[in-house]
Design a protein around this motif. Structure first.
Motif, PDB file in Angstrom:
ATOM      1  N   LEU A   1       0.809  -1.214   0.000  1.00 58.09           N
ATOM      2  CA  LEU A   1       0.000   0.000   0.000  1.00 58.09           C
ATOM      3  C   LEU A   1       0.846   1.270   0.000  1.00 58.09           C
ATOM      4  N   GLN A   2       1.924   1.322   0.799  1.00 59.29           N
ATOM      5  CA  GLN A   2       2.729   2.541   0.867  1.00 59.29           C
ATOM      6  C   GLN A   2       3.380   2.851  -0.472  1.00 59.29           C
ATOM      7  N   CYS A   3       3.916   1.816  -1.123  1.00 59.21           N
ATOM      8  CA  CYS A   3       4.546   2.026  -2.435  1.00 59.21           C
ATOM      9  C   CYS A   3       3.505   2.514  -3.453  1.00 59.21           C
ATOM     10  N   PHE A   4       2.339   1.927  -3.408  1.00 61.04           N
ATOM     11  CA  PHE A   4       1.266   2.334  -4.313  1.00 61.04           C
ATOM     12  C   PHE A   4       0.888   3.795  -4.051  1.00 61.04           C
ATOM     13  N   SER A   5       0.761   4.147  -2.776  1.00 60.73           N
ATOM     14  CA  SER A   5       0.394   5.517  -2.409  1.00 60.73           C
ATOM     15  C   SER A   5       1.443   6.511  -2.870  1.00 60.73           C
ATOM     16  N   ASN A   6       2.735   6.132  -2.769  1.00 60.82           N
ATOM     17  CA  ASN A   6       3.806   7.034  -3.204  1.00 60.82           C
ATOM     18  C   ASN A   6       3.671   7.359  -4.696  1.00 60.82           C
ATOM     19  N   ILE A   7       3.392   6.343  -5.504  1.00 60.40           N
ATOM     20  CA  ILE A   7       3.266   6.561  -6.952  1.00 60.40           C
ATOM     21  C   ILE A   7       2.066   7.461  -7.252  1.00 60.40           C
ATOM     22  N   VAL A   8       0.926   7.160  -6.637  1.00 58.94           N
ATOM     23  CA  VAL A   8      -0.290   7.933  -6.911  1.00 58.94           C
ATOM     24  C   VAL A   8      -0.113   9.387  -6.471  1.00 58.94           C
ATOM     25  N   PHE A   9       0.519   9.569  -5.348  1.00 61.08           N
ATOM     26  CA  PHE A   9       0.723  10.948  -4.864  1.00 61.08           C
ATOM     27  C   PHE A   9       1.560  11.749  -5.856  1.00 61.08           C
ATOM     28  N   HIS A  10       2.642  11.150  -6.359  1.00 63.73           N
ATOM     29  CA  HIS A  10       3.498  11.868  -7.300  1.00 63.73           C
ATOM     30  C   HIS A  10       2.829  12.019  -8.674  1.00 63.73           C
ATOM     31  N   GLU A  11       1.961  11.123  -9.042  1.00 60.25           N
ATOM     32  CA  GLU A  11       1.344  11.196 -10.366  1.00 60.25           C
ATOM     33  C   GLU A  11       0.157  12.150 -10.397  1.00 60.25           C
TER      34      GLU A  11
ATOM     35  N   LEU B   1      -3.382  -1.001  -9.956  1.00 55.71           N
ATOM     36  CA  LEU B   1      -2.758  -2.139  -9.269  1.00 55.71           C
ATOM     37  C   LEU B   1      -2.457  -3.267 -10.254  1.00 55.71           C
ATOM     38  N   ASP B   2      -3.401  -3.559 -11.155  1.00 56.47           N
ATOM     39  CA  ASP B   2      -3.163  -4.602 -12.164  1.00 56.47           C
ATOM     40  C   ASP B   2      -2.000  -4.228 -13.078  1.00 56.47           C
ATOM     41  N   TYR B   3      -1.917  -2.944 -13.439  1.00 58.43           N
ATOM     42  CA  TYR B   3      -0.836  -2.491 -14.315  1.00 58.43           C
ATOM     43  C   TYR B   3       0.522  -2.658 -13.639  1.00 58.43           C
ATOM     44  N   MET B   4       0.629  -2.242 -12.373  1.00 59.33           N
ATOM     45  CA  MET B   4       1.911  -2.355 -11.651  1.00 59.33           C
ATOM     46  C   MET B   4       2.318  -3.812 -11.482  1.00 59.33           C
ATOM     47  N   ASN B   5       1.357  -4.672 -11.196  1.00 48.78           N
ATOM     48  CA  ASN B   5       1.668  -6.092 -11.014  1.00 48.78           C
ATOM     49  C   ASN B   5       2.107  -6.747 -12.317  1.00 48.78           C
ATOM     50  N   SER B   6       1.410  -6.438 -13.424  1.00 46.19           N
ATOM     51  CA  SER B   6       1.717  -7.090 -14.691  1.00 46.19           C
ATOM     52  C   SER B   6       3.008  -6.561 -15.307  1.00 46.19           C
ATOM     53  N   ARG B   7       3.306  -5.250 -15.127  1.00 50.80           N
ATOM     54  CA  ARG B   7       4.490  -4.672 -15.766  1.00 50.80           C
ATOM     55  C   ARG B   7       5.750  -4.797 -14.909  1.00 50.80           C
TER      56      ARG B   7
ATOM     57  N   SER C   1       4.965  -5.822  -8.889  1.00 48.35           N
ATOM     58  CA  SER C   1       4.327  -5.358  -7.660  1.00 48.35           C
ATOM     59  C   SER C   1       4.380  -3.830  -7.616  1.00 48.35           C
ATOM     60  N   PRO C   2       3.558  -3.193  -6.791  1.00 47.46           N
ATOM     61  CA  PRO C   2       3.640  -1.735  -6.638  1.00 47.46           C
ATOM     62  C   PRO C   2       5.000  -1.276  -6.113  1.00 47.46           C
ATOM     63  N   CYS C   3       5.618  -2.062  -5.241  1.00 42.57           N
ATOM     64  CA  CYS C   3       6.925  -1.648  -4.717  1.00 42.57           C
ATOM     65  C   CYS C   3       7.999  -1.702  -5.793  1.00 42.57           C
ATOM     66  N   ALA C   4       7.944  -2.701  -6.674  1.00 44.38           N
ATOM     67  CA  ALA C   4       8.894  -2.757  -7.788  1.00 44.38           C
ATOM     68  C   ALA C   4       8.641  -1.585  -8.734  1.00 44.38           C
ATOM     69  N   ALA C   5       7.380  -1.232  -8.916  1.00 39.97           N
ATOM     70  CA  ALA C   5       7.052  -0.078  -9.758  1.00 39.97           C
ATOM     71  C   ALA C   5       7.563   1.215  -9.126  1.00 39.97           C
ATOM     72  N   TRP C   6       7.461   1.290  -7.815  1.00 38.06           N
ATOM     73  CA  TRP C   6       7.946   2.491  -7.121  1.00 38.06           C
ATOM     74  C   TRP C   6       9.454   2.622  -7.245  1.00 38.06           C
ATOM     75  N   SER C   7      10.178   1.514  -7.175  1.00 43.10           N
ATOM     76  CA  SER C   7      11.632   1.555  -7.361  1.00 43.10           C
ATOM     77  C   SER C   7      11.973   2.073  -8.751  1.00 43.10           C
ATOM     78  N   PHE C   8      11.246   1.614  -9.758  1.00 45.51           N
ATOM     79  CA  PHE C   8      11.481   2.088 -11.124  1.00 45.51           C
ATOM     80  C   PHE C   8      11.153   3.578 -11.213  1.00 45.51           C
ATOM     81  N   TRP C   9      10.082   3.976 -10.578  1.00 44.13           N
ATOM     82  CA  TRP C   9       9.681   5.385 -10.640  1.00 44.13           C
ATOM     83  C   TRP C   9      10.745   6.295 -10.020  1.00 44.13           C
ATOM     84  N   GLN C  10      11.333   5.865  -8.931  1.00 40.94           N
ATOM     85  CA  GLN C  10      12.365   6.679  -8.261  1.00 40.94           C
ATOM     86  C   GLN C  10      13.561   6.888  -9.163  1.00 40.94           C
ATOM     87  N   ASN C  11      13.860   5.918 -10.016  1.00 43.84           N
ATOM     88  CA  ASN C  11      15.024   6.027 -10.897  1.00 43.84           C
ATOM     89  C   ASN C  11      14.699   6.813 -12.170  1.00 43.84           C
TER      90      ASN C  11
END
Length: 219
Positions: free
Chosen positions: A141-151, A196-202, A205-215
């Motif tokens: 949830l926290q990783c997901f929230s971080n992405i949504v907040f920045h987007e 959530l489906d997009y982050m999981n499929s690409r 997980s949301p946390c892996a997506a958040w790591s990519f977003w930070q970079n």
């Protein structure tokens, strides 16, 4: 002595009979060497086939039989071709019916899934953050929230002025989120489920997506 009238008539009759008989015999005899040959007229004999039928009649019967056999063969070929055409038409009709039934079943299933997603979306309540807490696994949830907040700063109506990305998770184009529900434009739950489906499929997980977003500052 003079002959009597009756005797004279008898002699004349006898001579006449003898002359007639001699003439008839002469007409039936031909001169030969010491013998007479009697001429017998022969009647013409018709040609006869092996089975006793006249040859002309047999030839006519054979021609008729050959013609009938050819007609029967043509009729059989026409019937076979007609049967093949009917079988092919039936197979095509059955294939079309199956394809139509499958298309209808797929459309019904898609509509059912969309309705189910919409019903689930309507079941959630609260702010977008509260709805996300009901949908996203707690560990993500926290990783997901971080992405949504920045987007989108949690605004379900947010639109990127340059790209046209839309919603909480900034789907591009926003219509992609229709796969999660027909109410994707206004329903935060629909947008969150799609994100959530997009982050999981690409990314897995949301946390892996958040790591990519930070970079990269996008995901």
């Amino acid at each position: 002595m003079p002959l009597s009238h009756a005797r004279r008539n008898s002699l004349i009759t006898g001579v006449t009979t003898l002359v007639v008989a001699s003439a008839a015999t002469a007409a039936l005899a031909l001169p030969g060497v010491g013998n007479s040959t009697t001429v017998v007229a022969e009647a013409p004999v018709a040609a006869v086939s092996v089975d006793g039928q006249p040859a002309a009649a047999q030839a006519t019967a054979d021609a008729a039989a050959s013609q009938q056999a050819a007609q029967d063969a043509q009729a059989a070929q026409a019937a076979h071709a007609q049967a093949q055409a009917a079988a092919q038409a039936q197979a095509e009709a059955e294939a079309k019916a199956q394809a139509d039934a499958k298309a209808k079943a797929d459309a019904d299933a898609a509509a059912s899934r969309s309705q189910q997603r919409q019903n689930l979306g309507n079941a959630y309540s609260g702010t977008p953050q509260q709805i996300a807490a009901q949908i996203v696994p707690a560990g993500q949830l926290q990783c997901f929230s971080n992405i949504v907040f920045h987007e989108s700063t949690w605004n379900p109506l947010a639109v990127n002025a340059s790209s046209g990305a839309y919603g909480l998770v900034q789907a591009l184009p926003g219509s992609k989120m229709a796969s999660a529900g027909a109410d994707w434009r206004t329903n935060p739950a629909t947008q969150i489920k799609w994100g959530l489906d997009y982050m999981n499929s690409r990314y897995g997980s949301p946390c892996a997506a958040w790591s990519f977003w930070q970079n990269h500052h996008w995901y």
